[in-house]
Design a protein around this motif. Sequence first.
Motif, PDB file in Angstrom:
ATOM      1  N   GLY A 194     -39.028  60.903  38.453  1.00 18.81           N
ATOM      2  CA  GLY A 194     -38.641  61.749  39.463  1.00 18.81           C
ATOM      3  C   GLY A 194     -39.984  63.377  39.009  1.00 18.81           C
ATOM      4  O   GLY A 194     -40.253  63.806  39.654  1.00 18.81           O
ATOM      5  N   ASP A 195     -40.186  63.465  37.283  1.00 22.70           N
ATOM      6  CA  ASP A 195     -40.955  64.796  36.955  1.00 22.70           C
ATOM      7  C   ASP A 195     -41.954  64.371  36.843  1.00 22.70           C
ATOM      8  O   ASP A 195     -42.245  65.526  35.809  1.00 22.70           O
ATOM      9  N   LYS A 196     -42.627  63.322  36.618  1.00 23.85           N
ATOM     10  CA  LYS A 196     -44.071  62.396  36.157  1.00 23.85           C
ATOM     11  C   LYS A 196     -45.219  62.977  37.593  1.00 23.85           C
ATOM     12  O   LYS A 196     -46.209  61.914  37.950  1.00 23.85           O
ATOM     13  N   VAL A 197     -45.014  64.227  37.596  1.00 26.87           N
ATOM     14  CA  VAL A 197     -46.245  64.475  38.618  1.00 26.87           C
ATOM     15  C   VAL A 197     -47.909  64.344  38.493  1.00 26.87           C
ATOM     16  O   VAL A 197     -48.503  64.381  39.275  1.00 26.87           O
ATOM     17  N   TYR A 198     -47.856  64.648  37.427  1.00 30.61           N
ATOM     18  CA  TYR A 198     -49.452  64.042  36.947  1.00 30.61           C
ATOM     19  C   TYR A 198     -49.859  62.549  37.228  1.00 30.61           C
ATOM     20  O   TYR A 198     -50.614  61.641  36.921  1.00 30.61           O
ATOM     21  N   ARG A 199     -48.482  61.906  37.543  1.00 27.29           N
ATOM     22  CA  ARG A 199     -48.530  60.115  38.268  1.00 27.29           C
ATOM     23  C   ARG A 199     -49.546  60.164  39.430  1.00 27.29           C
ATOM     24  O   ARG A 199     -50.251  59.702  40.107  1.00 27.29           O
ATOM     25  N   HIS A 200     -50.205  61.739  40.055  1.00 23.80           N
ATOM     26  CA  HIS A 200     -49.987  61.609  41.534  1.00 23.80           C
ATOM     27  C   HIS A 200     -51.535  62.107  41.337  1.00 23.80           C
ATOM     28  O   HIS A 200     -51.623  63.131  40.882  1.00 23.80           O
ATOM     29  N   PRO A 201     -52.649  61.592  42.049  1.00 22.50           N
ATOM     30  CA  PRO A 201     -53.886  62.378  42.423  1.00 22.50           C
ATOM     31  C   PRO A 201     -53.982  63.784  42.694  1.00 22.50           C
ATOM     32  O   PRO A 201     -55.016  64.356  42.453  1.00 22.50           O
ATOM     33  N   THR A 202     -52.512  64.036  43.642  1.00 23.44           N
ATOM     34  CA  THR A 202     -52.484  65.808  44.137  1.00 23.44           C
ATOM     35  C   THR A 202     -52.599  66.586  42.960  1.00 23.44           C
ATOM     36  O   THR A 202     -52.999  67.853  43.283  1.00 23.44           O
ATOM     37  N   PHE A 203     -51.937  66.219  41.765  1.00 21.15           N
ATOM     38  CA  PHE A 203     -52.044  67.132  40.817  1.00 21.15           C
ATOM     39  C   PHE A 203     -52.858  67.871  40.088  1.00 21.15           C
ATOM     40  O   PHE A 203     -53.278  69.055  39.697  1.00 21.15           O
ATOM     41  N   TYR A 204     -54.075  67.536  40.101  1.00 21.99           N
ATOM     42  CA  TYR A 204     -55.112  67.568  39.355  1.00 21.99           C
ATOM     43  C   TYR A 204     -56.526  68.366  41.121  1.00 21.99           C
ATOM     44  O   TYR A 204     -56.465  67.538  41.715  1.00 21.99           O
ATOM     45  N   GLU A 205     -56.679  69.563  40.270  1.00 24.36           N
ATOM     46  CA  GLU A 205     -57.630  70.292  40.737  1.00 24.36           C
ATOM     47  C   GLU A 205     -58.758  70.035  40.392  1.00 24.36           C
ATOM     48  O   GLU A 205     -59.562  70.457  39.088  1.00 24.36           O
ATOM     49  N   ILE A 206     -59.970  69.874  41.402  1.00 20.06           N
ATOM     50  CA  ILE A 206     -60.837  69.793  40.979  1.00 20.06           C
ATOM     51  C   ILE A 206     -61.954  70.411  42.024  1.00 20.06           C
ATOM     52  O   ILE A 206     -61.470  70.311  43.196  1.00 20.06           O
ATOM     53  N   SER A 245     -30.243  47.224  40.747  1.00 19.04           N
ATOM     54  CA  SER A 245     -30.624  48.629  40.595  1.00 19.04           C
ATOM     55  C   SER A 245     -28.696  49.344  41.721  1.00 19.04           C
ATOM     56  O   SER A 245     -28.616  48.684  42.271  1.00 19.04           O
ATOM     57  N   ALA A 246     -28.536  50.393  40.371  1.00 21.69           N
ATOM     58  CA  ALA A 246     -27.210  50.592  40.867  1.00 21.69           C
ATOM     59  C   ALA A 246     -27.461  51.418  42.833  1.00 21.69           C
ATOM     60  O   ALA A 246     -28.974  51.452  42.766  1.00 21.69           O
ATOM     61  N   PRO A 247     -26.899  51.186  43.981  1.00 22.18           N
ATOM     62  CA  PRO A 247     -27.240  52.148  45.567  1.00 22.18           C
ATOM     63  C   PRO A 247     -28.110  52.828  45.343  1.00 22.18           C
ATOM     64  O   PRO A 247     -28.890  53.401  46.383  1.00 22.18           O
ATOM     65  N   ASP A 248     -27.851  53.900  44.670  1.00 20.93           N
ATOM     66  CA  ASP A 248     -27.956  55.699  45.417  1.00 20.93           C
ATOM     67  C   ASP A 248     -28.926  55.758  44.530  1.00 20.93           C
ATOM     68  O   ASP A 248     -29.398  55.792  43.476  1.00 20.93           O
ATOM     69  N   GLU A 249     -30.375  56.448  45.964  1.00 25.44           N
ATOM     70  CA  GLU A 249     -31.408  56.838  45.478  1.00 25.44           C
ATOM     71  C   GLU A 249     -31.544  57.409  44.511  1.00 25.44           C
ATOM     72  O   GLU A 249     -32.414  58.270  43.880  1.00 25.44           O
ATOM     73  N   ARG A 250     -30.645  58.765  43.972  1.00 26.68           N
ATOM     74  CA  ARG A 250     -30.290  59.866  43.360  1.00 26.68           C
ATOM     75  C   ARG A 250     -29.617  59.340  42.441  1.00 26.68           C
ATOM     76  O   ARG A 250     -29.506  60.281  41.025  1.00 26.68           O
ATOM     77  N   ASP A 251     -29.827  57.767  42.105  1.00 22.52           N
ATOM     78  CA  ASP A 251     -29.083  57.614  40.470  1.00 22.52           C
ATOM     79  C   ASP A 251     -29.890  58.269  39.439  1.00 22.52           C
ATOM     80  O   ASP A 251     -31.350  58.086  39.621  1.00 22.52           O
ATOM     81  N   PRO A 252     -29.392  58.642  38.437  1.00 24.64           N
ATOM     82  CA  PRO A 252     -30.453  58.745  37.284  1.00 24.64           C
ATOM     83  C   PRO A 252     -31.070  57.782  36.609  1.00 24.64           C
ATOM     84  O   PRO A 252     -32.449  57.782  36.440  1.00 24.64           O
ATOM     85  N   PHE A 253     -30.653  56.249  37.462  1.00 26.48           N
ATOM     86  CA  PHE A 253     -31.951  54.829  36.927  1.00 26.48           C
ATOM     87  C   PHE A 253     -33.000  55.038  37.618  1.00 26.48           C
ATOM     88  O   PHE A 253     -34.525  54.705  36.454  1.00 26.48           O
ATOM     89  N   PHE A 254     -33.939  56.422  38.587  1.00 27.26           N
ATOM     90  CA  PHE A 254     -34.810  56.428  39.262  1.00 27.26           C
ATOM     91  C   PHE A 254     -35.578  58.045  39.217  1.00 27.26           C
ATOM     92  O   PHE A 254     -36.476  57.824  38.535  1.00 27.26           O
ATOM     93  N   ALA A 255     -34.934  58.875  37.883  1.00 27.71           N
ATOM     94  CA  ALA A 255     -34.886  60.115  37.326  1.00 27.71           C
ATOM     95  C   ALA A 255     -36.646  60.025  36.203  1.00 27.71           C
ATOM     96  O   ALA A 255     -36.868  61.047  36.873  1.00 27.71           O
ATOM     97  N   PRO A 256     -36.821  58.822  35.629  1.00 28.18           N
ATOM     98  CA  PRO A 256     -37.902  58.850  34.627  1.00 28.18           C
ATOM     99  C   PRO A 256     -39.357  58.957  35.866  1.00 28.18           C
ATOM    100  O   PRO A 256     -40.191  60.248  34.699  1.00 28.18           O
TER     101      PRO A 256
END
Lengths: 100, 321
Positions: free
Chosen positions: A81-93, A68-79
Motif C-alpha cells: 500500500g505504501d510503496k508508490v515508488y513501485r509505479h512509473p508515475t512516481f518518477y518525474e522526468i 487469503s482473508a476476504p477483505d481487501e482492507r486486510d493488513p495482509f495487503f498493507a505491504p
Amino acid sequence: MNGTEGVDGGWPLFEVFVRGKRGLNHVHVGSLRAADARMALTHARDLYTRRNEGVSIWVVRSADVTASAPDERDPFFAPSGDKVYRHPTFYEIPDDVPHI
Amino acid sequence: MATEADERELRAHFEETVAADRRVEPRDWMPEAYRATLVRQIAQHAHSEIIGMQPEGDWITRAPSLRRKAILWAKVQDEAGHGLYLYGAAETLGADRDDLTRRLLEGRQKYSSIFNYPAATFADVGVIGWLVDGAAICNQVPLCRSSYGPYARAMVRVCKEESFHQRQGYELLWTMARGTAAQREMVQDAVDRWWWPSLMMFGPPDAASPNSRRSMAWRIKRHSNDELRQRFVDMTVPQADRLGVTLPDPELRWNEERGHHDFGTPDFAELARVIGGDGPCNAERVARRTAAHEDGAWVREAAVAHAQRRARRTDDSGVAR
Ligand SMILES: [Fe+2]
Ligand SMILES: [Fe+2]
C-alpha cells in the motif's frame, strides 16, 4: 469456497477454471460437485463450456484451496500500500525526454 | 468472537460496499439476514430452473422434426446448467447441495409458480420460450448487477444463454403462425393460457411484497415487481402484434401520457393458490423430481465407490493407473 464435503457421503465440491482461448489465463468460472477429479472435468466441460467457452479446464477440490482473508482492507495487503515508488508515475522526468 | 464494536465496523463496511455498488464476495462479513435472503432467493431460483425442465422436457421426444428436437434438447439442458450455476452460488453462502435438494423435495423451499402449469400442445413450447423465458430475462438482466458477486456472475452466464431460449420460442411460433389455420389456433390458444401466468412470474404487486424493499436496499434486487411487469408488457406487445396473436387482456392499451401500456390485474389469488401448492401440476412436478432423485441414487453411490477404488489404486506420484 467452503470445504463442505456434503452430507450423506455426497460428492465433494470442486472449483472450475477455464482458459477461454490460447494466450489467456485460466479464470475461475464457478464450482460443481463430482465424485472425483476426473468426473469433475467432464462435468465442467458439460456445465461451463457448452458454447465453446474454453480450450482447457482445471478443476481443484474446494477444500484444497488456501485463500487469503476476504477483505481487501486486510493488513495482509498493507505491504504494497505504501510503496508508490513501485509505479512509473512516481518518477518525474522532463517532458522533452523521448520514449520513456 | 467479534465484539459489538467490531460488528458495528463490519456492518458499516458492508453497508458502504453495497451503497458504493461494489460486490460482496463469499467470505466477506455480511448480515445474517442478507445471507438468509440470498440463500432463499438463489435456492428458489435454482429449483425453478430444475423443475422448469419438466414442461418442455415432455416434448423432446414428440417435437415434430430432428431440428426441433435438437433445439429443445439443448434448451432443456441449458436450464439444468442454470440450476447448477445457481446451486453453486448458493453453496458459496454455506448452503449445502443435498440439503437444498431435500428442501425442494419436501416442499420447504419454493420454485416459480409458472412451472406448475401444463404444456398442453407443441405451441406451448414456443410460448414458453417466448413469454416465460422472456419474463425470466426481464427479471434476470438486472440481477447481473446484484450486490452478491457469485449470484451476479451466475446471472451473466444465464442471461447470455436465455436469449437463444426466447428466440427459438418466437421462431417456433412464427413458423406455426404462417402454417395452417389449425396451427394458428394452437398458437393463440397457448398464448391465452400462458399470458396471465407469465405476468404472475414477477410476483405479487409491490404493495403486497414487503421483503422486496429490503432486497432493493441491499441491491440484491434492482427493480420492483411492478416495474419489471410493466417493462415485460411493453416489450411483449409489439412482438405479439408482429406475430398476429391477441394478448387476452381487454384492458391492454397504449397510454400516451405514461408512455407505457395500461393492462389488467393478474389474478393474484390464483398466484397465491399455485404457490401454496394448489396449481394444476404441483404434485406431479415434485413427484417427478423425487423419482428422478431416487432413481439416480445408485448412480451417485456407484460413482463414489468407483472414485474410492480409483483413489486406492493411485500411486504416490498421484497418477491414477
Ligand atoms: Fe434458465
Ligand atoms: Fe431459459
